[in-house]
Motif scaffolding. Structure first.
Motif: not given
Length: 139
Positions: A25-33
């Motif tokens: 979705s446009d409001h799904v995002f992934q990050i790596v921390i």
């Protein structure tokens, strides 16, 4: 090391069998921390919904560091963590990954999309706010 993998776009969230399945979705995002061993991630989560982690507070730590480095893509109170290092659908298992792993690949969903999906999955109940006087006058 902190990096944003990418914002994804495609379909909406789907709720099946009481679990939230994230179509992109446009409001799904992934990050790596990266989180130093034994150090807290720097957030409090609510696990009332058994399949997601809702962020309720952000403190000093890797998450606030991410927000300083990425002011245009901050992680916000109210965001939902829906996947942690490949684990999804079970809040307690995702919480274990957040606590135990030193590198975290997080998939997050913005509040508005997640609320709609959870609301759509909730069983509908009759409106219990009607007062006895109102009910009596309708008879």
């Amino acid at each position: 090391r902190m990096c944003c993998l990418q914002e994804e776009s495609s379909n909406d969230l789907v709720v099946r069998d009481g679990k939230v399945h994230v179509g992109l979705s446009d409001h799904v995002f992934q990050i790596v921390i990266e989180k130093p061993g034994g150090k807290p991630l720097g957030l409090d989560v609510d696990i009332t919904e058994p399949s997601v982690l809702r962020i309720v507070e952000i403190y000093k730590g890797p998450i606030s560091d991410w927000n300083k480095i990425n002011p245009l893509e901050p992680i916000e109170v109210g965001d939902f963590i829906v996947k942690v290092n490949g684990v999804e659908g079970v809040a307690n298992k995702m919480l274990d990954r957040c606590r135990d792993d030193t590198e975290l690949k997080l998939t997050l969903v913005r509040l508005s999309q997640m609320e709609e999906a959870l609301h759509a999955a909730a069983p509908t109940a009759p409106d219990e706010r009607a007062s006895p006087a109102t009910a009596a006058s309708e008879g």
